[in-house]
Write a protein that holds these residues in place. Structure first.
Motif, PDB file in Angstrom:
ATOM      1  N   CYS A 189     -29.485  -0.802   5.619  1.00  0.00           N
ATOM      2  CA  CYS A 189     -28.934   0.438   5.060  1.00  0.00           C
ATOM      3  C   CYS A 189     -28.697   1.456   6.154  1.00  0.00           C
ATOM      4  CB  CYS A 189     -29.881   1.012   4.003  1.00  0.00           C
ATOM      5  SG  CYS A 189     -29.931   0.071   2.469  1.00  0.00           S
ATOM      6  N   GLY A 190     -29.610   1.506   7.092  1.00  0.00           N
ATOM      7  CA  GLY A 190     -29.452   2.416   8.218  1.00  0.00           C
ATOM      8  C   GLY A 190     -28.264   2.036   9.079  1.00  0.00           C
ATOM      9  N   VAL A 191     -28.131   0.722   9.310  1.00  0.00           N
ATOM     10  CA  VAL A 191     -26.997   0.249  10.118  1.00  0.00           C
ATOM     11  C   VAL A 191     -25.681   0.588   9.432  1.00  0.00           C
ATOM     12  CG1 VAL A 191     -25.836  -1.803  10.991  1.00  0.00           C
ATOM     13  CG2 VAL A 191     -28.325  -1.538  11.261  1.00  0.00           C
ATOM     14  N   ILE A 192     -25.628   0.340   8.107  1.00  0.00           N
ATOM     15  CA  ILE A 192     -24.410   0.633   7.350  1.00  0.00           C
ATOM     16  C   ILE A 192     -24.095   2.128   7.413  1.00  0.00           C
ATOM     17  CG2 ILE A 192     -23.422   0.689   5.027  1.00  0.00           C
ATOM     18  CD1 ILE A 192     -24.982  -1.924   4.491  1.00  0.00           C
ATOM     19  N   ALA A 193     -25.123   2.954   7.264  1.00  0.00           N
ATOM     20  CA  ALA A 193     -24.906   4.395   7.332  1.00  0.00           C
ATOM     21  C   ALA A 193     -24.421   4.806   8.711  1.00  0.00           C
ATOM     22  CB  ALA A 193     -26.207   5.118   6.977  1.00  0.00           C
ATOM     23  N   LEU A 194     -24.980   4.209   9.734  1.00  0.00           N
ATOM     24  CA  LEU A 194     -24.571   4.540  11.107  1.00  0.00           C
ATOM     25  C   LEU A 194     -23.130   4.109  11.359  1.00  0.00           C
ATOM     26  CD1 LEU A 194     -25.407   5.632  13.876  1.00  0.00           C
ATOM     27  CD2 LEU A 194     -26.251   3.341  14.447  1.00  0.00           C
ATOM     28  N   VAL A 195     -22.765   2.906  10.886  1.00  0.00           N
ATOM     29  CA  VAL A 195     -21.383   2.428  11.071  1.00  0.00           C
ATOM     30  C   VAL A 195     -20.415   3.318  10.307  1.00  0.00           C
ATOM     31  CG1 VAL A 195     -19.806   0.512  10.539  1.00  0.00           C
ATOM     32  CG2 VAL A 195     -22.074   0.055  11.533  1.00  0.00           C
ATOM     33  N   ALA A 196     -20.757   3.671   9.059  1.00  0.00           N
ATOM     34  CA  ALA A 196     -19.899   4.540   8.259  1.00  0.00           C
ATOM     35  C   ALA A 196     -19.701   5.893   8.931  1.00  0.00           C
ATOM     36  CB  ALA A 196     -20.487   4.721   6.857  1.00  0.00           C
ATOM     37  N   TYR A 197     -20.808   6.415   9.482  1.00  0.00           N
ATOM     38  CA  TYR A 197     -20.710   7.706  10.163  1.00  0.00           C
ATOM     39  C   TYR A 197     -19.820   7.583  11.400  1.00  0.00           C
ATOM     40  CZ  TYR A 197     -22.029  11.836  12.795  1.00  0.00           C
ATOM     41  OH  TYR A 197     -21.981  13.004  13.538  1.00  0.00           O
TER      42      TYR A 197
END
Length: 632
Positions: free
Chosen positions: A608-616
């Protein structure tokens, strides 16, 4: 032989200490064996003390040239603590007094504790008590003396509270221990100041350093030190206002009372002032304090003793009064008179306490003298011995107290007329209340319900020996030159001031006659006299309400202050600590949700953190492209 005795003086306190260990660990349940070990140990100490006395009398040892033997006790960095033996005539005299009285008390105790199931424990405590006092007497420095000083206090607690199943005994033991600790704290501060200032606590080294320090720096700082040191003797030797523990010490077995009041605990304070006299005698303010506290204590306690009814309580206040005499003598500059009276008082006061024990035991534990009467017919030996004790403490010639009391009165007269008058008035009251005790308990008609009988041999013979000492010790000290043996500075001249001695004897016989007229001839009613004195009698009978005053102070100040501090600790200190703990607990609940040890949850959070970082990152990249497009 003399050198051998001096170099082995350390055996004197060691032998009863070993008896305490052996009895306490192995023979406590065997009464006869415990008695044999205790009496044998103190007898050997007495014999070694006799050898030490002979060595001092016949050798070069004097007050100015003591025998000293030291050994390293402990070492901490550059600080070296030693312990050892200091023998001079004052030490030799004290060793004889302590071992003599302790030996006779232990022999007496064989008969007194005959049917007591705790006799083995009692003899163990007696041995430790004697050992502690003997160790204090031979101390070579303040630290060693303080260690034994505190051990004496512990022993008094154990022996006063010997009957621990009695609430009164437990409370008396606590009272003695706590009251004397107040004095001991002041004394400890004085000792620490000596160590900080001079770097040593050795008596002989301080004897050289203190006068030089006073010569250079004046008496201001040393006056503070001297007053702090004197607080210890105020507590230990029952001086006003820390005298309140001593009458309650009667809760222990009577042999304990004899030992405490005659030769051990209470005279430890007097002995300390005498041992450190090179400090006190150089400080005029401190000497005045010692003299006036001693004089007031002597008078104050005597005014209480004249109205008391319990046998041993009368003797207890008598002890406080006589200790005041000893302090008075020290304060007016007569070490000789103080030590001389210490010696004679030890014998006749031990005699009277042991007589009291014999009487109270024969009366089935009845201690009120006004419930006795005619005992001279039932207990003739005890009566004769008690009479000798009364004549000795009253200062009738040629009994022991006459010589030592006369020396104190003469010393006081040379320094201060008010102090002399205070001491003379005390002497009159002493003769009156002691005659009152003797007449009420031993004269008059024999009560029909009186169960009294003469004591057994174990209790009788110590009385006879002490009676002989109460007769002869004063004359021996006077004619043998006690003042040329125990002194400070220069040897004291041995002479009798016939004006002072004569007036003292006249006052004594007037007091005897007055007591006889009231309590034997009954020409005057003691009840009407007490009513006429009204408030004064009430104050005296109730001991001036000093105990009640301390109770009020404890209830209104100590207890309430303790309650306030308890509330502050509970609400403020604990509140802060508990609040911090609750805050940490709340945070831990949050982190517990995240940190629960499940790897799959950690992986899900990670992705979830990785996805949030990629989205950001994608969002941020598009934002940059928009800005660049707008620029073109």
């Amino acid at each position: 032989m003399s050198e051998f005795a001096l170099t082995h003086a350390w055996l004197i306190p060691l032998l009863p200490a070993l008896a305490f260990v052996v009895i306490g660990l192995f023979t406590r349940l065997n009464k006869k064996l415990s008695e044999a070990i205790a009496v044998s140990a103190i007898s050997l100490s007495f014999l070694v003390s006799l050898c030490v006395l002979a060595a001092v009398i016949g050798g070069p040892v004097t007050m100015d040239n003591p025998f000293i033997q030291k050994a390293l006790w402990a070492k901490m960095g550059t600080l070296e603590l030693s312990m050892g033996v200091l023998i001079d005539p004052m030490t030799a005299m004290m060793l004889i007094v302590v071992t003599t009285v302790a030996l006779l008390v232990q022999v007496y105790s064989i008969g007194y504790m005959e049917h007591d199931p705790g006799a083995g424990r009692f003899f163990a405590f007696l041995s430790l008590f004697a050992s502690s006092m003997l160790g204090l007497v031979i101390s070579v420095n303040f630290l060693q003396m303080y260690a034994f000083w505190e051990l004496v206090g512990v022993c008094s607690y154990l022996l006063i509270g010997f009957y621990y199943y009695k609430i009164s005994a437990r409370e008396a033991a606590k009272k003695a221990f706590i009251t004397t600790r107040i004095g001991d704290f002041g004394m400890l501060l004085g000792i620490l100041l000596l160590q900080i200032t001079f770097g040593t606590l050795d008596f002989m080294e301080l004897k050289e350093l203190v006068p030089a320090y006073i010569w250079i720096s004046g008496t201001g700082f040393m006056t503070v030190v001297g007053l702090l040191l004197f607080i210890g003797p105020i507590g230990k030797s029952g001086q006003f206002p820390l005298h309140v523990w001593l009458p309650d010490a009667m809760e222990g077995p009577t042999p304990v009372s004899a030992l405490i009041h005659a030769a051990t605990m209470v005279v430890a304070g007097v002995y300390l002032v005498g041992r450190a006299y090179f400090i006190f005698s150089a400080l005029p303010t401190v000497m005045n304090v010692i003299a006036w506290i001693g004089g007031f204590t002597a008078f104050f306690a005597a005014t209480i003793a004249v109205t008391q009814r319990p046998f041993k309580r009368i003797l207890a206040y008598s002890t406080i009064s006589q200790l005041g005499y000893m302090m008075l003598a020290l304060g007016v500059g007569s070490l000789t008179a103080s030590m001389f009276h210490l010696m004679t008082h030890a014998f006749f006061k031990a005699l009277m306490f042991l007589c009291a024990g014999a009487v109270i035991e024969a009366m089935n534990e009845e201690a009120d003298i006004f419930k006795m009467g005619g005992l001279r017919h039932r207990m003739p030996t005890t009566f004769k011995c008690m009479t000798i004790g009364v004549l000795a403490i009253a200062g009738v010639p040629p009994f022991a107290g006459f010589f030592s009391k006369d020396m104190i009165l003469a010393a006081a007269a040379e320094v201060s007329t008010p102090l002399y008058l205070l001491a003379a008035a005390t002497a009159f009251m002493t003769a009156f209340y002691m005659a009152r005790l003797l007449f009420v308990a031993f004269f008059g008609e024999v009560r029909e319900d009186c169960p009294a009988h003469e004591t057994n041999s174990y209790m009788k013979w110590p009385l006879v020996v002490l009676a002989v000492l109460a007769v002869l010790s004063g004359a021996w000290g006077h004619f043998a030159g006690f003042g040329e043996w125990v002194y400070y500075g220069t040897a004291a001249e041995e002479h009798i001031d016939f004006m002072i001695a004569g007036s003292s004897v006249v006052l004594t016989f007037i007091a005897f006659a007055l007591a006889y007229e009231i309590y034997v001839a009954k020409r005057f009613s003691s009840y009407l006299i007490s009513q006429r004195f009204g408030i004064l009698y009430k104050l005296s009978y109730n001991k001036y309400y000093v105990d009640e005053f301390y109770t009020i102070v404890r209830n209104t100040f100590v207890d309430k202050l303790g309650a306030a501090l308890y509330w502050f600790d509970l609400r403020v200190i604990d509140g802060m600590v508990n609040g911090l703990a609750k805050g940490v607990g709340c945070l831990s609940c949050v982190f517990t949700v995240l940190q629960n040890g499940q790897a799959q949850r950690y992986a899900a959070v990670f992705y979830c953190g990785v996805i949030a970082l990629v989205a950001y990152s994608i969002f941020y990249a598009f934002r940059i492209l928009q800005l660049l497009g707008g620029a073109y």
